[in-house]
Scaffold this active site. Structure first.
Site, PDB file in Angstrom:
ATOM      1  N   ASP A 267    -128.090 -18.079 -41.601  1.00 29.39           N
ATOM      2  CA  ASP A 267    -127.327 -18.691 -40.521  1.00 29.39           C
ATOM      3  C   ASP A 267    -126.103 -19.414 -41.076  1.00 29.39           C
ATOM      4  O   ASP A 267    -126.227 -20.451 -41.726  1.00 29.39           O
ATOM      5  CB  ASP A 267    -128.217 -19.678 -39.757  1.00 29.39           C
ATOM      6  CG  ASP A 267    -127.482 -20.343 -38.610  1.00 29.39           C
ATOM      7  OD1 ASP A 267    -127.382 -19.715 -37.537  1.00 29.39           O
ATOM      8  OD2 ASP A 267    -127.000 -21.474 -38.788  1.00 29.39           O
TER       9      ASP A 267
ATOM     10  N   TYR B  81    -118.518 -23.892 -41.539  1.00 28.32           N
ATOM     11  CA  TYR B  81    -119.121 -24.113 -42.858  1.00 28.32           C
ATOM     12  C   TYR B  81    -118.208 -23.639 -43.993  1.00 28.32           C
ATOM     13  O   TYR B  81    -118.418 -23.997 -45.149  1.00 28.32           O
ATOM     14  CB  TYR B  81    -120.463 -23.388 -42.987  1.00 28.32           C
ATOM     15  CG  TYR B  81    -121.496 -23.721 -41.948  1.00 28.32           C
ATOM     16  CD1 TYR B  81    -121.338 -24.779 -41.048  1.00 28.32           C
ATOM     17  CD2 TYR B  81    -122.657 -22.950 -41.841  1.00 28.32           C
ATOM     18  CE1 TYR B  81    -122.293 -25.056 -40.090  1.00 28.32           C
ATOM     19  CE2 TYR B  81    -123.625 -23.230 -40.890  1.00 28.32           C
ATOM     20  CZ  TYR B  81    -123.438 -24.279 -40.011  1.00 28.32           C
ATOM     21  OH  TYR B  81    -124.395 -24.533 -39.059  1.00 28.32           O
TER      22      TYR B  81
ATOM     23  N   LYS C 178    -120.745 -18.580 -36.193  1.00 29.45           N
ATOM     24  CA  LYS C 178    -120.452 -19.336 -34.970  1.00 29.45           C
ATOM     25  C   LYS C 178    -118.967 -19.676 -34.926  1.00 29.45           C
ATOM     26  O   LYS C 178    -118.363 -19.928 -35.973  1.00 29.45           O
ATOM     27  CB  LYS C 178    -121.251 -20.652 -34.938  1.00 29.45           C
ATOM     28  CG  LYS C 178    -122.707 -20.520 -35.316  1.00 29.45           C
ATOM     29  CD  LYS C 178    -123.391 -21.888 -35.356  1.00 29.45           C
ATOM     30  CE  LYS C 178    -124.734 -21.805 -36.043  1.00 29.45           C
ATOM     31  NZ  LYS C 178    -124.638 -21.764 -37.509  1.00 29.45           N
TER      32      LYS C 178
ATOM     33  N   HIS D 177    -120.316 -22.461 -31.081  1.00 29.01           N
ATOM     34  CA  HIS D 177    -120.940 -23.519 -31.886  1.00 29.01           C
ATOM     35  C   HIS D 177    -121.282 -24.763 -31.068  1.00 29.01           C
ATOM     36  O   HIS D 177    -122.240 -25.476 -31.372  1.00 29.01           O
ATOM     37  CB  HIS D 177    -120.017 -23.887 -33.047  1.00 29.01           C
ATOM     38  CG  HIS D 177    -120.710 -24.448 -34.232  1.00 29.01           C
ATOM     39  ND1 HIS D 177    -120.269 -24.274 -35.518  1.00 29.01           N
ATOM     40  CD2 HIS D 177    -121.841 -25.175 -34.353  1.00 29.01           C
ATOM     41  CE1 HIS D 177    -121.081 -24.877 -36.368  1.00 29.01           C
ATOM     42  NE2 HIS D 177    -122.043 -25.436 -35.685  1.00 29.01           N
TER      43      HIS D 177
END
Length: 277
Positions: free
Chosen positions: A48, A53, A78, A111
């Site tokens: 994930d 990120y 996301k 997100h």
């Protein structure tokens, strides 16, 4: 959920695709390659990630280096709210694919609902278009309350296959979980390891009883409650240990003690923007 569950077990989504019951989270992991390689070597088939990120490229590299066929690894990303909007979402999806080095992603989520109703819906429509084009297998949301999902229904669009929310014994988000179950939306649990609250006496005593770590108890609780937990760790040994949760089952009396830890939204340890307008 019985003890016959294994790391190879999957759950079918409303769109017919399947997702492995345990995933590796890579939030705040600038170099996720060691963790991803350890995970894939030891049987994980679910990673994930997210655009926020900033590690889509190394995750893609790890999947390639692992030797596990791409089609056997369920990979999620996301789109973060500053990129919301129809055209910007289509560009973001393509950029994600380029960074991963993939032809498709298994799951793509909004997100959070922080961009407002109009932008949320445009973003969701764009994800459905990308799905239609074969770039995404499944489409979902994250941090959505029933109100946000009802906007999708009111717009006449198919409901998301997944809602990923903060979920652990201290923050059980029961109204959202009940709504998702009633509407055949799979609930994924982020932050299942609660960031520092695993020293709670109920969790530590349960861990002692079963000869497991507090982290393993938290992950097993999530599995037995029917969620898909996404524990994150940059430490390859912990990544492996977090998957050693299929050789025992927490008795219902102990599950109820863990359930009783629920503090509602006050128990959240992350942003948890489920009440966004």
């Amino acid at each position: 959920m019985s003890s016959t569950l294994s790391l190879a077990s999957t759950v079918k989504l409303s769109d017919g695709n399947v997702v492995p019951v345990l995933g590796l989270g890579v939030y705040k992991n600038e170099d996720p390659i060691p963790a991803c390689l350890a995970a894939l070597k030891h049987g994980y088939r679910h990673i994930d990630s997210a655009r926020m990120y900033e590690n889509e490229a190394p995750v893609g590299k790890a999947v390639k280096e692992s030797g596990v066929p791409r089609e056997q690894v369920f990979v999620t990303s996301k789109i973060y709210h500053p990129e919301h909007g129809y055209d910007s979402t289509l560009k973001a999806v393509q950029d994600s694919l380029n960074k991963f080095g993939f032809d498709y992603l298994d799951l793509y989520l909004i997100h959070s609902p922080l961009s407002g109703k109009a932008k949320r819906l445009e973003t969701y429509k764009a994800l459905l278009q990308a799905k239609k084009e074969g770039k995404l297998k499944s489409v979902g949301v994250s941090n959505y309350s029933p109100k946000h999902i009802e906007e999708i229904r009111a717009a006449g669009l198919e409901l998301p296959a997944v809602n990923q929310i903060e979920l652990h014994p201290f923050c059980q988000q029961k109204p959202i979980v009940e709504y998702c179950r009633a509407n055949n939306i799979l609930v994924q649990a982020y932050t299942p390891l609660v960031r520092g609250k695993l020293d709670d006496p109920v969790i530590t005593s349960t861990a002692s009883k079963y000869g497991k770590t507090p982290a393993q108890i938290a992950i097993r609780w999530s599995l037995q409650r029917g969620f898909i937990p996404l524990p994150k760790s940059a430490n390859p040994e912990r990544v492996v240990a977090n998957a050693q949760v299929f050789d025992f089952e927490i008795a219902e009396e102990d599950m109820k003690k863990l359930d009783a830890l629920d503090e509602g939204k006050a128990g959240a340890v992350t942003w948890n923007p489920v009440d966004a307008e």
